[in-house]
Motif scaffolding. Structure first.
Motif, PDB file in Angstrom:
ATOM      1  N   LYS A  53       0.804  -1.207   0.000  1.00 57.85           N
ATOM      2  CA  LYS A  53       0.000   0.000   0.000  1.00 57.85           C
ATOM      3  C   LYS A  53       0.848   1.273   0.000  1.00 57.85           C
ATOM      4  O   LYS A  53       0.329   2.353   0.300  1.00 57.85           O
ATOM      5  N   SER A  54       2.132   1.174  -0.335  1.00 53.10           N
ATOM      6  CA  SER A  54       3.004   2.350  -0.307  1.00 53.10           C
ATOM      7  C   SER A  54       4.153   2.179  -1.297  1.00 53.10           C
ATOM      8  O   SER A  54       4.408   1.078  -1.798  1.00 53.10           O
ATOM      9  N   TYR A  55       4.815   3.297  -1.554  1.00 52.60           N
ATOM     10  CA  TYR A  55       5.985   3.308  -2.429  1.00 52.60           C
ATOM     11  C   TYR A  55       7.073   4.105  -1.721  1.00 52.60           C
ATOM     12  O   TYR A  55       6.821   5.206  -1.226  1.00 52.60           O
ATOM     13  N   VAL A  56       8.298   3.536  -1.679  1.00 53.47           N
ATOM     14  CA  VAL A  56       9.397   4.119  -0.909  1.00 53.47           C
ATOM     15  C   VAL A  56      10.534   4.494  -1.858  1.00 53.47           C
ATOM     16  O   VAL A  56      10.938   3.691  -2.711  1.00 53.47           O
ATOM     17  N   ILE A  57      11.039   5.735  -1.691  1.00 49.46           N
ATOM     18  CA  ILE A  57      12.215   6.202  -2.417  1.00 49.46           C
ATOM     19  C   ILE A  57      13.248   6.616  -1.369  1.00 49.46           C
ATOM     20  O   ILE A  57      13.026   7.563  -0.607  1.00 49.46           O
ATOM     21  N   SER A  58      14.369   5.911  -1.332  1.00 45.61           N
ATOM     22  CA  SER A  58      15.407   6.191  -0.329  1.00 45.61           C
ATOM     23  C   SER A  58      16.651   6.754  -1.002  1.00 45.61           C
ATOM     24  O   SER A  58      16.933   6.461  -2.173  1.00 45.61           O
ATOM     25  N   PHE A  59      17.418   7.541  -0.227  1.00 41.77           N
ATOM     26  CA  PHE A  59      18.638   8.149  -0.760  1.00 41.77           C
ATOM     27  C   PHE A  59      19.527   8.555   0.415  1.00 41.77           C
ATOM     28  O   PHE A  59      19.077   8.650   1.565  1.00 41.77           O
ATOM     29  N   GLU A  60      20.770   8.820   0.101  1.00 41.05           N
ATOM     30  CA  GLU A  60      21.765   9.234   1.093  1.00 41.05           C
ATOM     31  C   GLU A  60      21.989  10.739   0.978  1.00 41.05           C
ATOM     32  O   GLU A  60      22.164  11.278  -0.116  1.00 41.05           O
ATOM     33  N   TRP A  72      -6.619  14.781   0.499  1.00 44.90           N
ATOM     34  CA  TRP A  72      -8.024  14.371   0.565  1.00 44.90           C
ATOM     35  C   TRP A  72      -8.568  14.157  -0.836  1.00 44.90           C
ATOM     36  O   TRP A  72      -8.309  14.932  -1.743  1.00 44.90           O
ATOM     37  N   ASP A  73      -9.356  13.082  -0.984  1.00 42.97           N
ATOM     38  CA  ASP A  73      -9.987  12.748  -2.267  1.00 42.97           C
ATOM     39  C   ASP A  73      -8.961  12.625  -3.382  1.00 42.97           C
ATOM     40  O   ASP A  73      -9.187  13.066  -4.519  1.00 42.97           O
ATOM     41  N   MET A  74      -7.833  12.023  -3.066  1.00 38.79           N
ATOM     42  CA  MET A  74      -6.776  11.817  -4.038  1.00 38.79           C
ATOM     43  C   MET A  74      -6.334  10.350  -3.991  1.00 38.79           C
ATOM     44  O   MET A  74      -6.496   9.680  -2.963  1.00 38.79           O
ATOM     45  N   PRO A  75      -5.773   9.848  -5.105  1.00 37.43           N
ATOM     46  CA  PRO A  75      -5.241   8.482  -5.058  1.00 37.43           C
ATOM     47  C   PRO A  75      -4.137   8.317  -4.018  1.00 37.43           C
ATOM     48  O   PRO A  75      -3.985   7.256  -3.426  1.00 37.43           O
ATOM     49  N   VAL A  76      -3.344   9.382  -3.795  1.00 37.04           N
ATOM     50  CA  VAL A  76      -2.307   9.354  -2.763  1.00 37.04           C
ATOM     51  C   VAL A  76      -2.931   9.813  -1.445  1.00 37.04           C
ATOM     52  O   VAL A  76      -3.481  10.900  -1.354  1.00 37.04           O
ATOM     53  N   LYS A  77      -2.844   8.956  -0.412  1.00 40.03           N
ATOM     54  CA  LYS A  77      -3.441   9.295   0.872  1.00 40.03           C
ATOM     55  C   LYS A  77      -2.552  10.240   1.662  1.00 40.03           C
ATOM     56  O   LYS A  77      -3.027  11.206   2.261  1.00 40.03           O
ATOM     57  N   SER A  78      -1.244   9.982   1.678  1.00 38.70           N
ATOM     58  CA  SER A  78      -0.317  10.830   2.422  1.00 38.70           C
ATOM     59  C   SER A  78       1.089  10.612   1.897  1.00 38.70           C
ATOM     60  O   SER A  78       1.386   9.621   1.224  1.00 38.70           O
ATOM     61  N   ALA A  79       1.976  11.572   2.218  1.00 43.28           N
ATOM     62  CA  ALA A  79       3.391  11.481   1.843  1.00 43.28           C
ATOM     63  C   ALA A  79       4.209  12.100   2.970  1.00 43.28           C
ATOM     64  O   ALA A  79       3.842  13.138   3.511  1.00 43.28           O
ATOM     65  N   ARG A  89      14.197   8.457   3.677  1.00 40.50           N
ATOM     66  CA  ARG A  89      13.202   7.702   2.917  1.00 40.50           C
ATOM     67  C   ARG A  89      11.970   8.580   2.690  1.00 40.50           C
ATOM     68  O   ARG A  89      11.369   9.064   3.640  1.00 40.50           O
ATOM     69  N   PHE A  90      11.626   8.751   1.420  1.00 43.80           N
ATOM     70  CA  PHE A  90      10.375   9.428   1.053  1.00 43.80           C
ATOM     71  C   PHE A  90       9.331   8.346   0.814  1.00 43.80           C
ATOM     72  O   PHE A  90       9.491   7.475  -0.059  1.00 43.80           O
ATOM     73  N   ILE A  91       8.221   8.391   1.573  1.00 46.73           N
ATOM     74  CA  ILE A  91       7.207   7.330   1.534  1.00 46.73           C
ATOM     75  C   ILE A  91       5.870   7.940   1.123  1.00 46.73           C
ATOM     76  O   ILE A  91       5.413   8.922   1.712  1.00 46.73           O
ATOM     77  N   ALA A  92       5.256   7.346   0.116  1.00 47.99           N
ATOM     78  CA  ALA A  92       3.915   7.738  -0.326  1.00 47.99           C
ATOM     79  C   ALA A  92       2.969   6.564  -0.065  1.00 47.99           C
ATOM     80  O   ALA A  92       3.243   5.442  -0.490  1.00 47.99           O
ATOM     81  N   GLU A  93       1.871   6.841   0.649  1.00 43.71           N
ATOM     82  CA  GLU A  93       0.885   5.803   0.967  1.00 43.71           C
ATOM     83  C   GLU A  93      -0.375   6.004   0.135  1.00 43.71           C
ATOM     84  O   GLU A  93      -0.775   7.136  -0.170  1.00 43.71           O
ATOM     85  N   PHE A  94      -1.054   4.876  -0.209  1.00 44.60           N
ATOM     86  CA  PHE A  94      -2.209   4.900  -1.093  1.00 44.60           C
ATOM     87  C   PHE A  94      -3.382   4.180  -0.437  1.00 44.60           C
ATOM     88  O   PHE A  94      -3.197   3.262   0.357  1.00 44.60           O
ATOM     89  N   ASP A  95      -4.595   4.608  -0.816  1.00 39.79           N
ATOM     90  CA  ASP A  95      -5.800   3.931  -0.332  1.00 39.79           C
ATOM     91  C   ASP A  95      -6.038   2.621  -1.078  1.00 39.79           C
ATOM     92  O   ASP A  95      -6.451   1.630  -0.486  1.00 39.79           O
ATOM     93  N   ARG A  96      -5.795   2.642  -2.381  1.00 41.37           N
ATOM     94  CA  ARG A  96      -6.075   1.455  -3.194  1.00 41.37           C
ATOM     95  C   ARG A  96      -4.793   0.998  -3.906  1.00 41.37           C
ATOM     96  O   ARG A  96      -3.864   0.533  -3.286  1.00 41.37           O
ATOM     97  N   ASP A  97      -4.795   1.154  -5.225  1.00 42.31           N
ATOM     98  CA  ASP A  97      -3.656   0.682  -6.006  1.00 42.31           C
ATOM     99  C   ASP A  97      -2.463   1.623  -5.841  1.00 42.31           C
ATOM    100  O   ASP A  97      -2.613   2.846  -5.808  1.00 42.31           O
ATOM    101  N   VAL A  98      -1.279   1.024  -5.784  1.00 43.12           N
ATOM    102  CA  VAL A  98      -0.037   1.798  -5.673  1.00 43.12           C
ATOM    103  C   VAL A  98       0.336   2.339  -7.047  1.00 43.12           C
ATOM    104  O   VAL A  98       0.325   1.606  -8.044  1.00 43.12           O
ATOM    105  N   ILE A  99       0.651   3.622  -7.096  1.00 41.53           N
ATOM    106  CA  ILE A  99       1.064   4.261  -8.346  1.00 41.53           C
ATOM    107  C   ILE A  99       2.589   4.334  -8.375  1.00 41.53           C
ATOM    108  O   ILE A  99       3.213   4.859  -7.460  1.00 41.53           O
ATOM    109  N   VAL A 100       3.169   3.785  -9.426  1.00 44.03           N
ATOM    110  CA  VAL A 100       4.631   3.822  -9.578  1.00 44.03           C
ATOM    111  C   VAL A 100       5.029   5.202 -10.101  1.00 44.03           C
ATOM    112  O   VAL A 100       4.553   5.636 -11.155  1.00 44.03           O
ATOM    113  N   PRO A 101       5.894   5.932  -9.395  1.00 43.88           N
ATOM    114  CA  PRO A 101       6.234   7.292  -9.810  1.00 43.88           C
ATOM    115  C   PRO A 101       7.327   7.318 -10.872  1.00 43.88           C
ATOM    116  O   PRO A 101       8.028   6.326 -11.119  1.00 43.88           O
TER     117      PRO A 101
END
Length: 260
Positions: A53-60, A72-79, A89-101
Motif C-alpha cells: 500500500k506504499s511506495y518508498v524512495i530512499s537516498f543518502e 483528501w480525495d486523491m489516489p495518494v493518501k499521504s506522503a 526515505r520518502f514514503i507515499a501511501e495509497f488507499d487502493r492501487d499503488v502508483i509507480v512514480p
C-alpha cells in the motif's frame, strides 16, 4: 600560539553553524502529484521499493529533511519523509492501487512525479456552475416538499368520504363549528348531506329532487362554501340572515330525519 588560537576559533565557528537542510516543494492537481527535493550538498544512492500500500524512495544525504502531508480525495493518501542517520526515505501511501512514480535525478535536485489514472479525481465545481447546481438542487427539494404537502393535505381532506360506496364526487362542505362540518356528496343523481365530527359521521339528509339538486350543484360550482348554499334559499342575504338561514335549514333537516 596565535595561529593555533586562530584555527581553534575557525573550528568552533564551523561546528556551531547548523547543518544545511534540504527543501521540499510539492504540487498536486487532477492529473498528478509532483515532488521536488532540492539539496545544497547533494545526495546519492537512490533506491526505490514498491510495497503493498506504499511506495518508498530512499537516498543518502547529510542534509536535514522534514516533510509530511495528507491529501483528501486523491489516489495518494499521504506522503512523508523518515530519517535514519544519513539515510532518508520518502514514503507515499495509497488507499487502493499503488502508483509507480517517475523519478528523475539531477544535480542537487530529486524529482518525483505520481501520475494519476484518468477519472480517479473529480474536477471540482467552481464559480457560477457550483452556485447554479446548488440553486437547482434547492429548487428541486422545495418542489418535492410542496408537492408532498399538497398531496397529504388533499388526502386528509377527502379521506372521510373515500369509503362511501359508489362513484361520486364531493361538491363541498360547510363548517358549522370547530371540528363540526357538513359535507355535500353526489352519487349518481342523489346528493347526500353528511355531518362529520371528531367522534362520528352521520347521514343528515339526502336530496334526490332534480330541481333542488341542480340548484345545489350550480351553487357549489360558483363558490365552494356554505354561503353559496345559502343563496339557494335567498338572493344576496346579509351575514346575519345567512347564519339564521343555516340554523333553520339544519334544524329542519334534523327534524325530517327523526320523523323517518
Amino acid at each position: 600560539m596565535a595561529c593555533t588560537v586562530r584555527y581553534l576559533l575557525l573550528f568552533i565557528l564551523l561546528t556551531s553553524v547548523p547543518a544545511m537542510a534540504a527543501g521540499v516543494i510539492y504540487d498536486v492537481d487532477n492529473s498528478s502529484l509532483s515532488i521536488k527535493i532540492s539539496f545544497s550538498k547533494g545526495y546519492s544512492n537512490v533506491n526505490t521499493l514498491k510495497l503493498d500500500k506504499s511506495y518508498v524512495i530512499s537516498f543518502e544525504t547529510n542534509e536535514e529533511l522534514s516533510f509530511e502531508q495528507t491529501f483528501w480525495d486523491m489516489p495518494v493518501k499521504s506522503a512523508y519523509v523518515t530519517s535514519d542517520g544519513t539515510r532518508k526515505r520518502f514514503i507515499a501511501e495509497f488507499d487502493r492501487d499503488v502508483i509507480v512514480p517517475e523519478v528523475s535525478s539531477q544535480e542537487g535536485l530529486l524529482k518525483i512525479n505520481f501520475p494519476f489514472p484518468k477519472g480517479t479525481v473529480e474536477e471540482p465545481l467552481v464559480g457560477t456552475k457550483a452556485y447554479a447546481k446548488m440553486i437547482w438542487g434547492l429548487l428541486i427539494i422545495l418542489a418535492v416538499m410542496l408537492f408532498s404537502f399538497w398531496l397529504l393535505k388533499s388526502f386528509f381532506k377527502k379521506q372521510v368520504l373515500t369509503d362511501i360506496p359508489g362513484t361520486g364526487r364531493l361538491l363541498g362542505k360547510a363548517d358549522l363549528d370547530i371540528r363540526k362540518s357538513l359535507y355535500f356528496y353526489e352519487i349518481d343523481e342523489t346528493i347526500y348531506i353528511i355531518g362529520v365530527t371528531d367522534a362520528s359521521m352521520n347521514l343528515i339528509d339526502k336530496i334526490s329532487g332534480e330541481d333542488e339538486a341542480s340548484r345545489i350543484k350550480a351553487g357549489f360550482s360558483k363558490k365552494n362554501d356554505f354561503s353559496s348554499y345559502m343563496h339557494f334559499f335567498k338572493k344576496q342575504p346579509s351575514i346575519k340572515d345567512e347564519v339564521e338561514i343555516s340554523r333553520t335549514t339544519i334544524n329542519e333537516r334534523l327534524k325530517s330525519l327523526r320523523k323517518r
